[in-house]
Write an enzyme that holds these catalytic residues in place. Structure first.
Site, PDB file in Angstrom:
ATOM      1  N   PHE A 106       0.866  -1.188   0.000  1.00  0.00           N
ATOM      2  CA  PHE A 106       0.000   0.000   0.000  1.00  0.00           C
ATOM      3  C   PHE A 106       0.899   1.233   0.000  1.00  0.00           C
ATOM      4  CE2 PHE A 106      -2.124   3.197   2.758  1.00  0.00           C
ATOM      5  CZ  PHE A 106      -3.407   3.260   2.237  1.00  0.00           C
ATOM      6  N   GLY A 125       4.092  12.498   5.298  1.00  0.00           N
ATOM      7  CA  GLY A 125       3.795  11.349   6.144  1.00  0.00           C
ATOM      8  C   GLY A 125       2.468  11.557   6.854  1.00  0.00           C
ATOM      9  N   CYS A 183      -9.038   2.699   4.162  1.00  0.00           N
ATOM     10  CA  CYS A 183      -8.183   1.504   4.307  1.00  0.00           C
ATOM     11  C   CYS A 183      -7.420   1.572   5.629  1.00  0.00           C
ATOM     12  CB  CYS A 183      -7.160   1.423   3.176  1.00  0.00           C
ATOM     13  SG  CYS A 183      -7.876   1.423   1.540  1.00  0.00           S
ATOM     14  N   PHE A 219      -4.721  20.622  13.471  1.00  0.00           N
ATOM     15  CA  PHE A 219      -3.713  20.040  12.574  1.00  0.00           C
ATOM     16  C   PHE A 219      -2.869  21.107  11.885  1.00  0.00           C
ATOM     17  CE2 PHE A 219      -6.554  16.465  12.976  1.00  0.00           C
ATOM     18  CZ  PHE A 219      -5.672  15.400  13.058  1.00  0.00           C
ATOM     19  N   GLU A 235       0.441   4.233  10.548  1.00  0.00           N
ATOM     20  CA  GLU A 235      -1.046   4.247  10.587  1.00  0.00           C
ATOM     21  C   GLU A 235      -1.551   5.405  11.437  1.00  0.00           C
ATOM     22  OE1 GLU A 235      -2.982   1.734   9.190  1.00  0.00           O
ATOM     23  OE2 GLU A 235      -1.394   0.348   8.628  1.00  0.00           O
ATOM     24  N   GLY A 236      -0.864   6.543  11.344  1.00  0.00           N
ATOM     25  CA  GLY A 236      -1.213   7.719  12.146  1.00  0.00           C
ATOM     26  C   GLY A 236      -0.421   7.690  13.430  1.00  0.00           C
ATOM     27  N   ARG A 257      -5.924   0.092  11.196  1.00  0.00           N
ATOM     28  CA  ARG A 257      -5.742   0.582  12.574  1.00  0.00           C
ATOM     29  C   ARG A 257      -6.562  -0.242  13.553  1.00  0.00           C
ATOM     30  NH1 ARG A 257      -6.752   6.586  10.556  1.00  0.00           N
ATOM     31  NH2 ARG A 257      -4.605   7.008   9.938  1.00  0.00           N
TER      32      ARG A 257
HETATM   33  C1  LIG Z   1       8.072   0.331   9.672  1.00  0.00           C
HETATM   34  C2  LIG Z   1       7.126   1.247   8.973  1.00  0.00           C
HETATM   35  C3  LIG Z   1       6.240   0.749   8.031  1.00  0.00           C
HETATM   36  C4  LIG Z   1       5.375   1.617   7.331  1.00  0.00           C
HETATM   37  N1  LIG Z   1       4.530   1.092   6.379  1.00  0.00           N
HETATM   38  C5  LIG Z   1       3.820   1.945   5.577  1.00  0.00           C
HETATM   39  C6  LIG Z   1       3.045   1.439   4.481  1.00  0.00           C
HETATM   40  O1  LIG Z   1       2.945   0.221   4.272  1.00  0.00           O
HETATM   41  N2  LIG Z   1       2.430   2.327   3.657  1.00  0.00           N
HETATM   42  C7  LIG Z   1       2.511   3.668   3.859  1.00  0.00           C
HETATM   43  O2  LIG Z   1       1.928   4.420   3.053  1.00  0.00           O
HETATM   44  N3  LIG Z   1       3.218   4.179   4.904  1.00  0.00           N
HETATM   45  C8  LIG Z   1       3.875   3.357   5.763  1.00  0.00           C
HETATM   46  N4  LIG Z   1       4.626   3.848   6.814  1.00  0.00           N
HETATM   47  C9  LIG Z   1       4.723   5.300   6.965  1.00  0.00           C
HETATM   48  C10 LIG Z   1       3.998   5.853   8.193  1.00  0.00           C
HETATM   49  O3  LIG Z   1       2.613   5.803   8.006  1.00  0.00           O
HETATM   50  C11 LIG Z   1       4.527   7.276   8.432  1.00  0.00           C
HETATM   51  O4  LIG Z   1       5.842   7.137   8.915  1.00  0.00           O
HETATM   52  C12 LIG Z   1       3.667   8.056   9.413  1.00  0.00           C
HETATM   53  O5  LIG Z   1       2.458   8.433   8.827  1.00  0.00           O
HETATM   54  C13 LIG Z   1       4.372   9.320   9.929  1.00  0.00           C
HETATM   55  O6  LIG Z   1       4.908  10.042   8.878  1.00  0.00           O
HETATM   56  P1  LIG Z   1       6.435  10.539   8.943  1.00  0.00           P
HETATM   57  O7  LIG Z   1       7.288   9.403   9.319  1.00  0.00           O
HETATM   58  O8  LIG Z   1       6.705  11.236   7.665  1.00  0.00           O
HETATM   59  O9  LIG Z   1       6.469  11.557  10.145  1.00  0.00           O
HETATM   60  P2  LIG Z   1       6.035  13.096  10.119  1.00  0.00           P
HETATM   61  O10 LIG Z   1       4.663  13.234   9.552  1.00  0.00           O
HETATM   62  O11 LIG Z   1       7.120  13.902   9.522  1.00  0.00           O
HETATM   63  O12 LIG Z   1       5.940  13.397  11.684  1.00  0.00           O
HETATM   64  C14 LIG Z   1       7.088  13.619  12.507  1.00  0.00           C
HETATM   65  C15 LIG Z   1       6.593  14.007  13.897  1.00  0.00           C
HETATM   66  O13 LIG Z   1       5.807  15.220  13.797  1.00  0.00           O
HETATM   67  C16 LIG Z   1       4.538  14.994  14.376  1.00  0.00           C
HETATM   68  N5  LIG Z   1       3.512  15.783  13.663  1.00  0.00           N
HETATM   69  C17 LIG Z   1       3.255  15.821  12.328  1.00  0.00           C
HETATM   70  N6  LIG Z   1       2.225  16.632  12.071  1.00  0.00           N
HETATM   71  C18 LIG Z   1       1.807  17.093  13.264  1.00  0.00           C
HETATM   72  C19 LIG Z   1       0.766  17.974  13.684  1.00  0.00           C
HETATM   73  N7  LIG Z   1      -0.101  18.549  12.817  1.00  0.00           N
HETATM   74  N8  LIG Z   1       0.640  18.247  15.002  1.00  0.00           N
HETATM   75  C20 LIG Z   1       1.467  17.658  15.916  1.00  0.00           C
HETATM   76  N9  LIG Z   1       2.471  16.832  15.595  1.00  0.00           N
HETATM   77  C21 LIG Z   1       2.625  16.552  14.288  1.00  0.00           C
HETATM   78  C22 LIG Z   1       4.282  13.503  14.220  1.00  0.00           C
HETATM   79  O14 LIG Z   1       3.287  13.045  15.116  1.00  0.00           O
HETATM   80  C23 LIG Z   1       5.668  12.949  14.510  1.00  0.00           C
HETATM   81  O15 LIG Z   1       5.862  12.907  15.896  1.00  0.00           O
HETATM   82  C24 LIG Z   1       5.429   3.003   7.583  1.00  0.00           C
HETATM   83  C25 LIG Z   1       6.300   3.507   8.557  1.00  0.00           C
HETATM   84  C26 LIG Z   1       7.134   2.654   9.245  1.00  0.00           C
HETATM   85  C27 LIG Z   1       8.073   3.207  10.278  1.00  0.00           C
END
Ligand SMILES: Cc1cc2nc3c(=O)[nH]c(=O)nc-3n(C[C@H](O)[C@H](O)[C@H](O)COP(=O)(O)OP(=O)(O)OC[C@H]3O[C@@H](n4cnc5c(N)ncnc54)[C@H](O)[C@@H]3O)c2cc1C
Length: 382
Positions: free
Chosen positions: A127, A135, A236, A381, A361-362, A241
């Site tokens: 996915f 992210g 999805c 947000f 997943e958030g 979740r």
């Molecule tokens: C092992 C693993 C498997 C994964 N598998 C998938 C997959 O199969 N498919 C897929 O699409 N993705 C996948 N992901 C991605 C995952 O969903 C993202 O890592 C996640 O959504 C967070 O995004 P980011 O890492 O870019 O962090 P960021 O969004 O950059 O966030 C960094 C920090 O800032 C905080 N933050 C961001 N926005 C705000 C806000 N508005 N207010 C307060 N705090 C905030 C976050 O909570 C976090 O603490 C995977 C990640 C991992 C680690």
């Protein structure tokens, strides 16, 4: 482990599915998992066995899927994650993130072509939503889909994609003229490539990859016809979740069991460390949170089976259960002392895995904001 006798709240069929999954984990996962984790390996060959057990897309009806209720799906997630979060992640991605969008938003032809082999574990899905720069805010995605004659052409990069490097089919979300659309991309399509992300210290028994779409040309019928906009990927994620709400309690249970066993056998100052009040306090707190979290998962599962579960309620479950599972894992680690940092025991592996579960997943912060918005009517947000 079942201090509140929750077993009595389950039907015979639910118990059977739970026990079958538990046996699979005991026979096939637990004897090997420390080595897989250490080597950063996911045994893809077990996909077919997961399929034979009916665990792939198990909560979907028809097209070779088992069609169980949501509670059974949750129980399977719990048992799989008691083995390792990597296995629950595999099943979540396959069933809720790759099969669910085809089942829910796909054409009849897409369903017939893809769902039966995916349910059997012959075709592995992934996915692709997250991007390097998007992210928590996937709506900002840059991956584009443009029409070229009757075809679609996709360009962009997806990041952190579970199963990416072992997938046969990628469900890719991309920005088209009429909004975000979902595309079914066979991974042997020219212009598609996957590069595994190495040096990961969490979810090591799970493949995580970067997907590159470079002029990736797809036929016109590769798009999921029945959804436009972020509702597609978000629905999805809500399915997956829900599985995490349960799964996290599986990791927590494994850590609790390990700590309890250790506390009754490890002797210091001439008595088992479980006899010290500070250790008992930790064990009691772990039991309380494990019991509450499992009850919460069951309650949300019954609501889902009644068709009453909201996305905000799933956020509450994911936020609480992952947070508490991580706290349980960390407390268990302290009880194991130095042994707690080795792969001889499951605890540090689960604790490390749960760091990813807290983020994907958030993130926990994002789910807090979902609840804040539900409570106040105000979005924090942006
Ligand atoms: C092992 C693993 C498997 C994964 N598998 C998938 C997959 O199969 N498919 C897929 O699409 N993705 C996948 N992901 C991605 C995952 O969903 C993202 O890592 C996640 O959504 C967070 O995004 P980011 O890492 O870019 O962090 P960021 O969004 O950059 O966030 C960094 C920090 O800032 C905080 N933050 C961001 N926005 C705000 C806000 N508005 N207010 C307060 N705090 C905030 C976050 O909570 C976090 O603490 C995977 C990640 C991992 C680690």
């Amino acid at each position: 482990m079942d201090f509140l006798d929750l077993d009595r709240l389950l039907s015979e069929e639910e118990r059977l599915i739970r026990d079958t999954t538990r046996s699979f984990v005991a026979d096939k996962v637990l004897p090997e998992i420390a080595g897989w984790f250490e080597r950063g390996h996911f045994p893809r060959e077990l996909a077919k066995e997961l399929g034979d057990l009916g665990l792939l897309g198990m909560h979907l009806e028809g097209y070779g899927c088992a069609g169980t209720n949501a509670v059974s799906y949750g129980l399977a997630c719990l048992e799989l994650e008691a083995g390792d979060s990597g296995f629950r992640s595999f099943v979540s991605v396959q069933g809720s993130l790759a099969m669910f969008p085809i089942w829910r938003f796909g054409s009849e032809e897409q369903k017939r072509r893809w769902l039966p082999p995916m349910a059997a574990g012959e075709v592995v899905g992934c996915f692709g939503l997250t991007e390097p720069d998007f992210g928590s805010n996937p709506a900002g995605m840059r991956t584009s889909a443009r029409r070229d004659g009757g075809d679609w052409v996709l360009d962009g990069t997806k990041m952190w994609i579970t199963n990416g490097g072992i997938a046969d089919l990628a469900v890719v979300w991309a920005r088209a003229e009429d909004g975000v659309r979902g595309f079914l991309v066979p991974t042997d399509t020219p212009g598609f490539s996957a590069r595994d992300i190495d040096r990961k210290l969490s979810l090591r028994a799970s493949v995580t990859s970067e997907l590159v779409l470079d002029g990736c040309r797809l036929p016109g019928d590769a798009v999921l016809p029945d959804v436009q906009g972020m509702r597609g990927p978000l629905s999805c994620l809500n399915e997956a979740r829900y599985g995490i709400v349960w799964g996290a309690m599986g990791a927590a249970r494994a850590c609790f069991a390990s700590a309890l066993e250790y506390a009754t056998t490890r002797v210091q100052f001439d008595r088992p460390i479980g006899g010290f009040q500070l250790t008992q306090q930790k064990l009691a707190d772990m039991l309380v949170e494990l019991s509450k979290g499992t009850l919460l998962a069951l309650h949300l599962g019954r609501m889902k089976d009644d068709g009453r579960l909201t996305a905000e309620q799933v956020s509450l479950g994911k936020l609480n259960n992952v947070r508490e599972a991580l706290a349980i894992a960390r407390a268990a680690r302290t009880i194991l002392g130095a042994n707690g940092v080795t792969l001889e025991y499951p605890v540090i592996r689960h604790a490390n895995n749960l760091e990813s579960v807290l983020t994907y997943e958030g993130t926990s912060e994002v789910h807090s904001l979902v609840l804040g918005q539900a409570l106040t009517g105000l979005s924090a947000f942006q």
